[in-house]
Scaffold this active site. Structure first.
Site, PDB file in Angstrom:
ATOM      1  NE  ARG A 136      -3.590   0.635   2.038  1.00 52.64           N
ATOM      2  CZ  ARG A 136      -4.442   1.168   2.898  1.00 52.64           C
ATOM      3  NH1 ARG A 136      -4.171   0.301   3.854  1.00 52.64           N
ATOM      4  NH2 ARG A 136      -5.475   2.017   2.794  1.00 52.64           N
ATOM      5  CE1 TYR A 138      -1.867   6.826   4.695  1.00 57.83           C
ATOM      6  CE2 TYR A 138       1.177   7.296   4.458  1.00 57.83           C
ATOM      7  CZ  TYR A 138      -0.027   7.047   5.859  1.00 57.83           C
ATOM      8  OH  TYR A 138      -0.849   6.365   6.237  1.00 57.83           O
ATOM      9  CG  ASP A 169      -7.060   2.663  15.026  1.00 56.23           C
ATOM     10  OD1 ASP A 169      -7.173   2.916  16.624  1.00 56.23           O
ATOM     11  OD2 ASP A 169      -6.297   4.043  14.324  1.00 56.23           O
ATOM     12  CG  ASP A 206      -6.755   6.312  12.790  1.00 59.54           C
ATOM     13  OD1 ASP A 206      -5.799   6.438  14.212  1.00 59.54           O
ATOM     14  OD2 ASP A 206      -6.427   6.252  12.235  1.00 59.54           O
TER      15      ASP A 206
END
Length: 296
Positions: A136, A138, A169, A206
């Site tokens: 992953r 951004y 979370d 979060d």
């Protein structure tokens, strides 16, 4: 074949003395919540020294890279002097003097690989997050150093009445460090909290603690939320907007924020840190079910 590289966390004048080495004194880690208090009693001048030394904190650990960066098997482990792997989440103390906290860098500023502590793997190394078997990233670089506060945990069974009843979370508390220097994955810094943002990500709370490293040139000028606006104008809004919007390019809705969509004060940030540290203590004592989290 995977490779391994051992790198010192940093050269620094903030090495702990033998009387304050947490790695020697904190086994097993479930008893380490009160380490800072005990260390301060044994060495009353410790907290005063910590406020004047360099921010990078080397508690006699090194980082050991296994595998190649930007691959599925890449891991950044933390090892003690004997070569034993330790957990950056559980074994690094949260507190480091009066109002000063240890911050572990996961994502250096101006980078996009989504690095994070693997809370479900033994010794909780730092790795690159994945989705459907792919690494992953951004959609654009993050503009600040990003990482976690050790010995904190956002309890997914606990609803926060002050933030729309959102549940935690299931991760350590995140930190956005606004200093000018670009740090490295695995660096441990001394920081002071300045503000808090209550991000709500798909219904989960979060927290984002805004902080500054003690060795930043502007560290002495910023001590609370108003100082951030004065010396880093627009930064709190930029942080909120970045985390609000970063999922939109992937077709997801924008994240929301509680507390009136605004950053809260340093006092509130310290409250969040204290509460999540208490939740972590319950977790490692097995007072709360751990699920898939790695605690030993």
């Amino acid at each position: 074949m995977a490779t391994a590289r051992v790198l010192a966390v940093s050269n620094t004048s903030c090495l702990l003395s033998k009387t304050t080495s947490f790695l020697a004194k904190q086994r097993p880690y479930r008893n380490n919540l009160c380490f800072t208090r005990r260390a301060a009693a044994a060495a009353p001048s410790l907290s005063r020294r910590s406020l004047t030394c360099r921010a990078i904190y080397n508690p006699e650990v090194q980082i050991k890279e296994e595998g190649q960066p930007e691959t599925l098997d890449y891991r950044v482990f933390f090892v003690d002097r004997s070569g034993q792997k330790v957990s950056p989440w559980h074994d690094i103390p949260l507190r480091s003097g009066d109002g000063v906290f240890n911050f572990i860098v996961e994502i250096p500023k101006e980078s996009s690989a989504k690095m994070e502590v693997a809370t479900d793997e033994p010794n909780t190394p730092i790795k690159q997050d994945t989705k459907k078997g792919k690494l992953r990233y951004y959609p654009y670089n993050i503009n600040w150093n990003y990482g976690l506060l050790p010995q904190t945990w956002e309890d997914p069974s606990l609803a926060n009445s002050e933030v729309d009843g959102a549940f935690g979370d299931n991760d350590p508390v995140d930190v956005v460090e606004i200093g000018e220097s670009r740090r490295k994955v695995g660096e441990i810094l001394k920081v002071k909290p300045l503000a808090a943002l209550a991000m709500i990500d798909e219904g989960e709370l979060d927290w984002k603690i805004v902080a500054i490293s003690l060795d930043d040139p502007k560290a002495s000028l910023v001590n609370d939320i108003d100082d951030v606006e004065k010396h880093f104008p627009g930064t709190l809004t930029a942080i909120r907007d970045w985390f609000r919007d970063y999922k939109i390019p992937d077709g997801k809705p924008a994240n929301k924020f509680g507390l009136g969509n605004k950053a809260a004060s340093k006092e509130y940030a310290l409250k969040v840190i204290t509460e999540t540290n208490e939740s972590w203590a319950k977790l490692v004592k097995r007072s709360i079910p751990a699920g898939d989290l790695a605690l030993a």
